[in-house]
Design a protein around this motif. Structure first.
Motif, PDB file in Angstrom:
ATOM      1  N   ARG A 146      31.696 -48.698 -22.694  1.00 51.71           N
ATOM      2  CA  ARG A 146      31.869 -48.198 -21.320  1.00 51.71           C
ATOM      3  C   ARG A 146      33.306 -47.676 -21.123  1.00 51.71           C
ATOM      4  NH1 ARG A 146      29.505 -49.384 -16.410  1.00 51.71           N
ATOM      5  NH2 ARG A 146      27.590 -49.145 -17.615  1.00 51.71           N
ATOM      6  N   CYS A 280      22.261 -48.130 -12.127  1.00 48.92           N
ATOM      7  CA  CYS A 280      22.685 -49.519 -11.938  1.00 48.92           C
ATOM      8  C   CYS A 280      23.076 -49.713 -10.473  1.00 48.92           C
ATOM      9  CB  CYS A 280      23.872 -49.816 -12.851  1.00 48.92           C
ATOM     10  SG  CYS A 280      24.678 -51.369 -12.503  1.00 48.92           S
ATOM     11  N   CYS A 283      27.207 -50.081 -10.442  1.00 49.83           N
ATOM     12  CA  CYS A 283      28.140 -49.031 -10.885  1.00 49.83           C
ATOM     13  C   CYS A 283      27.499 -47.644 -10.927  1.00 49.83           C
ATOM     14  CB  CYS A 283      28.710 -49.374 -12.253  1.00 49.83           C
ATOM     15  SG  CYS A 283      27.494 -49.250 -13.573  1.00 49.83           S
TER      16      CYS A 283
END
Ligand code: SF4
Ligand code: ZN
Length: 308
Positions: A146, A280, A283
């Motif tokens: 990420r 999500c 996020c």
């Protein structure tokens, strides 16, 4: 023995091909091999901005050197991105090496830390992790992927080049089999493109032995780290690495055969599983269950920290 290319004094013999090379032809052969891999799998297209993931270890610094040689002055701008996981006494030295080389090569260098992005360092988070059945590297890897995507997006790169080599490829192939993750084999296909992520991943060193990358680093003055990550020997990967190295010393060239076979399996028989497409809830990144793996772990670490 003489160098098969220039007739100079031989210094290294490639076991899987029998080719002997002098120092200078060996160094050039690594650059050529990377160039051929990039072109064979159309990894980098003209004009694309390339983020080179530079951990500061010998492999990633060698990749930066090779890509600078291949792309300096061309239409593809390069930027080096480093992720500081927050491992006391380990990453600081690596980031220093990365800073020095990028300055020398005149490449922009951007560093992003776990602390800045996720609110905790790896050392802090592993206090939570200790209670779970997951190796430090698997845990770290979720956040690192990420962080790399985030750093690449911030510098507006179209793709990220990582220094994964032939050994890494074979290890990952075997680990997927050992974990029963056959479906994930499809993600090892160099032609696989995951459209749900904004930046592509490419591995220009995937056809080069780790030992040859190390030799290239040594020959070209790439600094070696004096300490390794204290968590790296946990988990199955280091056992698989040792086993493959033992096989290679008893049967020179076997890693190359295993690499070719693995590539054959992933490109002909494996199909990459669908990645999550549900955003999500925390996020907004793609997830399969409403909460992505980064946020799932982040929530658990935050809860654990609150309870301390
Ligand atoms: Fe993270 Fe493992 Fe690399 Fe250490 S060795 S930085 S824990 S992935
Ligand atoms: Zn998320």
């Amino acid at each position: 023995m003489k160098c098969a290319r220039c007739g100079g004094s031989g210094f290294y013999t490639r076991q899987y091909s029998g080719e002997t090379l002098c120092k200078s032809c060996f160094t050039q052969s690594i650059v050529e091999k990377a160039r051929r891999t990039i072109s064979r799998y159309r990894m980098i297209r003209p004009g694309e901005k390339v983020a080179v993931a530079v951990s500061g270890g010998k492999d990633s610094l060698s990749l930066l050197k090779v890509l600078t040689e291949l792309y300096a002055g061309r239409r593809n701008p390069l930027v080096a991105i480093s992720i500081d996981e927050g491992v006391a006494g380990y990453r600081d030295e690596a980031i220093e090496h990365a800073g020095r080389l990028t300055r020398e090569l005149g490449v922009q260098h951007v560093t992003l830390s776990y602390k800045e992005l996720f609110g905790f360092s790896l050392d802090e988070a592993l206090d939570w992790k200790e209670e779970r059945d997951v190796s430090s590297c698997s845990f770290c890897g979720v956040f690192r992927r990420r962080a790399i995507d985030e750093a690449a997006s911030r510098v507006q790169a179209s793709l990220v080049a990582t220094a994964h080599n032939l050994d890494d490829y074979v290890q990952t192939f075997m680990l997927n089999l050992m974990h029963g993750d056959v479906a994930r084999l499809g993600w090892l296909d160099p032609a696989y493109a995951d459209d749900s992520f904004p930046v592509r991943r490419v591995k220009p060193f995937m056809e080069i032995y780790e030992a040859e990358v190390a030799l290239f680093a040594y020959q070209t003055g790439v600094p070696f780290q004096s300490v390794s990550c204290p968590y790296m020997h946990e988990g199955l990967r280091s056992e698989v690495r040792d086993y493959l190295n033992l096989l290679e010393s008893n049967h020179p060239g076997i890693k190359n055969v295993m690499f070719r076979s693995s590539l054959d399996v992933v490109s002909h028989y494996a199909r990459a599983p669908e990645k999550g497409t549900v955003p999500c809830s925390r996020c907004g990144k793609p997830s399969s269950a409403g909460l992505c793996s980064v946020c799932r772990m982040k929530v658990a670490v935050e809860e654990h920290t609150r309870l301390l």
